[in-house]
Each structure stands twice: as structure tokens, then as C-alpha cells.
Design a protein around this motif. Structure first.
Motif, PDB file in Angstrom:
ATOM      1  N   ALA A  39       0.841  -1.198   0.000  1.00  0.00           N
ATOM      2  CA  ALA A  39       0.000   0.000   0.000  1.00  0.00           C
ATOM      3  C   ALA A  39       0.876   1.248   0.000  1.00  0.00           C
ATOM      4  O   ALA A  39       1.895   1.310   0.701  1.00  0.00           O
ATOM      5  N   GLY A  40       0.469   2.218  -0.811  1.00  0.00           N
ATOM      6  CA  GLY A  40       1.248   3.433  -0.966  1.00  0.00           C
ATOM      7  C   GLY A  40       2.250   3.373  -2.103  1.00  0.00           C
ATOM      8  O   GLY A  40       2.820   4.395  -2.498  1.00  0.00           O
ATOM      9  N   GLY A  41       2.459   2.191  -2.638  1.00  0.00           N
ATOM     10  CA  GLY A  41       3.417   2.009  -3.710  1.00  0.00           C
ATOM     11  C   GLY A  41       2.836   2.297  -5.080  1.00  0.00           C
ATOM     12  O   GLY A  41       1.689   2.745  -5.216  1.00  0.00           O
ATOM     13  N   SER A  42       3.654   2.031  -6.097  1.00  0.00           N
ATOM     14  CA  SER A  42       3.271   2.313  -7.478  1.00  0.00           C
ATOM     15  C   SER A  42       3.478   1.097  -8.355  1.00  0.00           C
ATOM     16  O   SER A  42       4.313   0.232  -8.049  1.00  0.00           O
ATOM     17  N   LEU A  43       2.741   1.067  -9.438  1.00  0.00           N
ATOM     18  CA  LEU A  43       2.848  -0.005 -10.413  1.00  0.00           C
ATOM     19  C   LEU A  43       2.394   0.553 -11.755  1.00  0.00           C
ATOM     20  O   LEU A  43       1.508   1.418 -11.805  1.00  0.00           O
ATOM     21  N   ARG A  44       3.000   0.081 -12.826  1.00  0.00           N
ATOM     22  CA  ARG A  44       2.542   0.479 -14.157  1.00  0.00           C
ATOM     23  C   ARG A  44       2.161  -0.761 -14.942  1.00  0.00           C
ATOM     24  O   ARG A  44       2.957  -1.689 -15.074  1.00  0.00           O
ATOM     25  N   VAL A  45       0.953  -0.766 -15.454  1.00  0.00           N
ATOM     26  CA  VAL A  45       0.505  -1.846 -16.320  1.00  0.00           C
ATOM     27  C   VAL A  45       0.439  -1.337 -17.754  1.00  0.00           C
ATOM     28  O   VAL A  45       0.223  -0.144 -17.994  1.00  0.00           O
ATOM     29  N   SER A  46       0.659  -2.253 -18.675  1.00  0.00           N
ATOM     30  CA  SER A  46       0.710  -1.909 -20.095  1.00  0.00           C
ATOM     31  C   SER A  46      -0.295  -2.744 -20.872  1.00  0.00           C
ATOM     32  O   SER A  46      -0.601  -3.880 -20.489  1.00  0.00           O
ATOM     33  N   CYS A  47      -0.781  -2.177 -21.961  1.00  0.00           N
ATOM     34  CA  CYS A  47      -1.681  -2.886 -22.858  1.00  0.00           C
ATOM     35  C   CYS A  47      -1.200  -2.642 -24.281  1.00  0.00           C
ATOM     36  O   CYS A  47      -1.220  -1.504 -24.752  1.00  0.00           O
ATOM     37  N   THR A  48      -0.771  -3.696 -24.943  1.00  0.00           N
ATOM     38  CA  THR A  48      -0.289  -3.588 -26.319  1.00  0.00           C
ATOM     39  C   THR A  48      -1.317  -4.199 -27.259  1.00  0.00           C
ATOM     40  O   THR A  48      -1.746  -5.344 -27.066  1.00  0.00           O
ATOM     41  N   ALA A  49      -1.700  -3.413 -28.255  1.00  0.00           N
ATOM     42  CA  ALA A  49      -2.749  -3.827 -29.184  1.00  0.00           C
ATOM     43  C   ALA A  49      -2.156  -4.202 -30.534  1.00  0.00           C
ATOM     44  O   ALA A  49      -1.152  -3.622 -30.975  1.00  0.00           O
ATOM     45  N   SER A  50      -2.785  -5.166 -31.181  1.00  0.00           N
ATOM     46  CA  SER A  50      -2.402  -5.538 -32.537  1.00  0.00           C
ATOM     47  C   SER A  50      -3.655  -5.908 -33.315  1.00  0.00           C
ATOM     48  O   SER A  50      -4.706  -6.190 -32.725  1.00  0.00           O
ATOM     49  N   GLY A  51      -3.548  -5.844 -34.651  1.00  0.00           N
ATOM     50  CA  GLY A  51      -4.678  -6.230 -35.487  1.00  0.00           C
ATOM     51  C   GLY A  51      -5.724  -5.145 -35.636  1.00  0.00           C
ATOM     52  O   GLY A  51      -6.859  -5.436 -36.042  1.00  0.00           O
ATOM     53  N   LEU A  52      -5.381  -3.910 -35.295  1.00  0.00           N
ATOM     54  CA  LEU A  52      -6.329  -2.809 -35.434  1.00  0.00           C
ATOM     55  C   LEU A  52      -5.581  -1.533 -35.824  1.00  0.00           C
ATOM     56  O   LEU A  52      -4.355  -1.459 -35.708  1.00  0.00           O
ATOM     57  N   THR A  53      -6.359  -0.551 -36.314  1.00  0.00           N
ATOM     58  CA  THR A  53      -5.793   0.767 -36.589  1.00  0.00           C
ATOM     59  C   THR A  53      -5.871   1.559 -35.297  1.00  0.00           C
ATOM     60  O   THR A  53      -6.949   2.013 -34.903  1.00  0.00           O
ATOM     61  N   PHE A  54      -4.748   1.685 -34.645  1.00  0.00           N
ATOM     62  CA  PHE A  54      -4.705   2.176 -33.271  1.00  0.00           C
ATOM     63  C   PHE A  54      -5.428   3.510 -33.119  1.00  0.00           C
ATOM     64  O   PHE A  54      -6.178   3.712 -32.162  1.00  0.00           O
ATOM     65  N   ASP A  55      -5.224   4.428 -34.066  1.00  0.00           N
ATOM     66  CA  ASP A  55      -5.799   5.774 -33.980  1.00  0.00           C
ATOM     67  C   ASP A  55      -7.322   5.784 -33.995  1.00  0.00           C
ATOM     68  O   ASP A  55      -7.932   6.778 -33.612  1.00  0.00           O
ATOM     69  N   ASP A  56      -7.946   4.718 -34.470  1.00  0.00           N
ATOM     70  CA  ASP A  56      -9.396   4.664 -34.569  1.00  0.00           C
ATOM     71  C   ASP A  56     -10.067   4.254 -33.258  1.00  0.00           C
ATOM     72  O   ASP A  56     -11.297   4.220 -33.182  1.00  0.00           O
ATOM     73  N   TYR A  57      -9.261   3.960 -32.262  1.00  0.00           N
ATOM     74  CA  TYR A  57      -9.797   3.326 -31.052  1.00  0.00           C
ATOM     75  C   TYR A  57      -9.557   4.139 -29.790  1.00  0.00           C
ATOM     76  O   TYR A  57      -8.684   5.007 -29.736  1.00  0.00           O
ATOM     77  N   ALA A  58     -10.355   3.830 -28.809  1.00  0.00           N
ATOM     78  CA  ALA A  58     -10.083   4.182 -27.426  1.00  0.00           C
ATOM     79  C   ALA A  58      -9.702   2.893 -26.706  1.00  0.00           C
ATOM     80  O   ALA A  58     -10.239   1.819 -27.012  1.00  0.00           O
ATOM     81  N   ILE A  59      -8.764   3.024 -25.785  1.00  0.00           N
ATOM     82  CA  ILE A  59      -8.359   1.893 -24.962  1.00  0.00           C
ATOM     83  C   ILE A  59      -8.782   2.168 -23.527  1.00  0.00           C
ATOM     84  O   ILE A  59      -8.531   3.265 -22.999  1.00  0.00           O
ATOM     85  N   GLY A  60      -9.425   1.213 -22.943  1.00  0.00           N
ATOM     86  CA  GLY A  60      -9.887   1.372 -21.564  1.00  0.00           C
ATOM     87  C   GLY A  60      -9.297   0.333 -20.638  1.00  0.00           C
ATOM     88  O   GLY A  60      -8.944  -0.771 -21.074  1.00  0.00           O
TER      89      GLY A  60
END
Length: 126
Positions: A14-35
Motif C-alpha cells: 500500500a502506498g506504492g506504485s505499479l505500471r501496467v501496459s496494454c499492447t494492441a495488434s490487429g487494429l488501426t490504433f488511432d481509430d480506437y479508445a483503450i480502456g
């Protein structure tokens, strides 16, 4: 096929930090929102944050606003969720999802998203 690969989860105090990543493929990235969504057993999936890739508009749930930051690296088709000041109640399985950005508002509800990744577990110890 659209694929979303989430990574970066783990165990943090608790109180710490973490970074999660999401890498997409098979789509035109600019056309999307990532949630980013999270879920604990027995509870509905909760929207955490989302970003419109084309213009960078963002959404944060009230429970994470001011602690989490979403960003994208369009060259890598990757969205990051930087999580600071983590609390035990942030413990959940975190999923990323993709939605076409069709409207003016940044998508934020699970039903607005068409493609889902496997997710990554985030555990915050007290």
C-alpha cells in the motif's frame, strides 16, 4: 484478429506504485479508445480509465482520479496505466479493452468495448 496483451501486474505494498501496459495488434490504433477495467470475484467489472488514441482525451473513475494516469505510445500501439498511491481496495484483475471512437465522449462502460485482453493481476498488500 484484434489482440490486446496486458502486462505489468504484480504485488505491491500500500502506498506504492505499479505500471501496467496494454499492447494492441490487429487494429488501426488511432481509430480506437483503450480502456482499463478491473474486477474482483463476485463483483461487476468496473471502469477505471480510458483514453481516446487520436486526440488523447481521457476518462478516470472517481475512485482513481488523482492517483492513476493513463497514457499512450502510439508508435508502440501501447497504452500505459501508471498507478500511484495504491490502496488495498485497488486489488483486482485488470483488463484492457478497445472500442472504436464513434462519439464525442470517451468510451467508459464495458458494453462500449468490443475487444478484450486476458488481463493482469494487481495485488496491493496492507
Amino acid at each position: 484478429d484484434v489482440q490486446l496483451q496486458a502486462s505489468g501486474g504484480g504485488l505491491v505494498q500500500a502506498g506504492g506504485s505499479l505500471r501496467v501496459s496494454c499492447t494492441a495488434s490487429g487494429l488501426t490504433f488511432d481509430d480506437y479508445a483503450i480502456g482499463w477495467f478491473r474486477q474482483v470475484p463476485g463483483k461487476p467489472r468496473e471502469g477505471v480509465s480510458s483514453i481516446s488514441i487520436s486526440d488523447g482525451r481521457t476518462y478516470y473513475s472517481a475512485s482513481v482520479k488523482g492517483r492513476f494516469t493513463i497514457s499512450s505510445d502510439n508508435a508502440k500501439n501501447t497504452v500505459y496505466l501508471q498507478m500511484n498511491s495504491l490502496k488495498p481496495e485497488d486489488t483486482a484483475h485488470y483488463y484492457c479493452a478497445a472500442a472504436l471512437t464513434l462519439g464525442a465522449a470517451v468510451p467508459r462502460e464495458p458494453h462500449e468495448f468490443d475487444h478484450w485482453g486476458q488481463g493482469t493481476q494487481v495485488t496491493v498488500s496492507s
